[in-house]
Design an enzyme around this catalytic site. Structure first.
Site, PDB file in Angstrom:
ATOM      1  N   GLN A   1       0.827  -1.200   0.000  1.00 32.77           N
ATOM      2  CA  GLN A   1       0.000   0.000   0.000  1.00 32.77           C
ATOM      3  C   GLN A   1       0.865   1.254   0.000  1.00 32.77           C
ATOM      4  O   GLN A   1       1.210   1.793   1.047  1.00 32.77           O
ATOM      5  CB  GLN A   1      -0.946   0.001   1.209  1.00 32.77           C
ATOM      6  CG  GLN A   1      -1.953   1.111   1.110  1.00 32.77           C
ATOM      7  CD  GLN A   1      -3.067   0.968   2.123  1.00 32.77           C
ATOM      8  OE1 GLN A   1      -3.146   0.031   2.884  1.00 32.77           O
ATOM      9  NE2 GLN A   1      -3.946   1.943   2.116  1.00 32.77           N
ATOM     10  N   PHE A   2       1.191   1.715  -1.199  1.00 33.10           N
ATOM     11  CA  PHE A   2       2.048   2.890  -1.327  1.00 33.10           C
ATOM     12  C   PHE A   2       1.388   4.139  -0.759  1.00 33.10           C
ATOM     13  O   PHE A   2       2.059   5.104  -0.418  1.00 33.10           O
ATOM     14  CB  PHE A   2       2.462   3.112  -2.784  1.00 33.10           C
ATOM     15  CG  PHE A   2       1.383   3.649  -3.670  1.00 33.10           C
ATOM     16  CD1 PHE A   2       1.281   5.017  -3.898  1.00 33.10           C
ATOM     17  CD2 PHE A   2       0.472   2.808  -4.288  1.00 33.10           C
ATOM     18  CE1 PHE A   2       0.289   5.529  -4.718  1.00 33.10           C
ATOM     19  CE2 PHE A   2      -0.520   3.302  -5.102  1.00 33.10           C
ATOM     20  CZ  PHE A   2      -0.614   4.673  -5.317  1.00 33.10           C
ATOM     21  N   THR A   3       0.071   4.140  -0.607  1.00 31.02           N
ATOM     22  CA  THR A   3      -0.622   5.324  -0.104  1.00 31.02           C
ATOM     23  C   THR A   3      -0.283   5.630   1.354  1.00 31.02           C
ATOM     24  O   THR A   3      -0.605   6.716   1.839  1.00 31.02           O
ATOM     25  CB  THR A   3      -2.153   5.193  -0.261  1.00 31.02           C
ATOM     26  OG1 THR A   3      -2.597   4.062   0.472  1.00 31.02           O
ATOM     27  CG2 THR A   3      -2.531   5.069  -1.724  1.00 31.02           C
TER      28      THR A   3
END
Length: 153
Positions: free
Chosen positions: A78-80
């Site tokens: 989850q790069f967010t």
């Protein structure tokens, strides 16, 4: 490296209409990787995750680890988690997230190290749009950041 751990019951991740990973009991782990993350960051977080005592014992006290309850992990990239500074404007930037080639390698290493600890790990599909479904048991949510290994004594 950041990890958002959510104690979970009946968790699954789908890409399109296909379930690509599922667990019955353990953690849903959202994994964010940034520039400069290393194998040492992974080792620190894996040790924390498998030994963190947030599962109930027979008296209902959070006194057991993932290893103690023989739980599993549904690991989701989850790069967010590195959405950057949102004080200016209305759109987060993700410049603090590692580039996909680096993030993929470290994410896979993270999952491999969990497996070496005897943990059953299911994953989503790196870089894909995923739907994650689960019941947050408790609810219990813990946020871990590998930067803590450098700042705490």
């Amino acid at each position: 490296m950041k990890v958002v751990l959510q104690r979970a019951h009946k968790a699954s991740v789908s890409v399109g209409e296909n379930i690509v990973g599922k667990i019955d009991y353990g953690y849903v782990a959202m994994i964010g990787i940034t520039h400069g993350d290393t194998e040492e960051d992974i080792e620190y977080l894996v040790n924390k995750i498998v030994n963190l005592r947030v599962f109930e014992d027979e008296t209902g006290k959070m006194n057991l680890s993932l290893k103690d309850v023989e739980g599993s992990i549904l690991s989701i990239s989850q790069f967010t988690l590195y959405g950057g500074d949102t004080r200016k404007g209305r759109r987060p930037n993700f410049m603090q997230a590692a580039k996909p080639d680096i993030a993929t390698r470290l994410y896979e290493s993270f999952n491999d190290k969990l497996r070496l600890e005897g943990i059953h790990v299911e994953t989503g599909a790196f870089g894909e749009m995923m739907d994650v479904s689960f019941t947050n048991k408790g609810p219990v949510t813990i946020i871990l950041d590998s930067i803590d290994r450098k700042t705490k004594k």
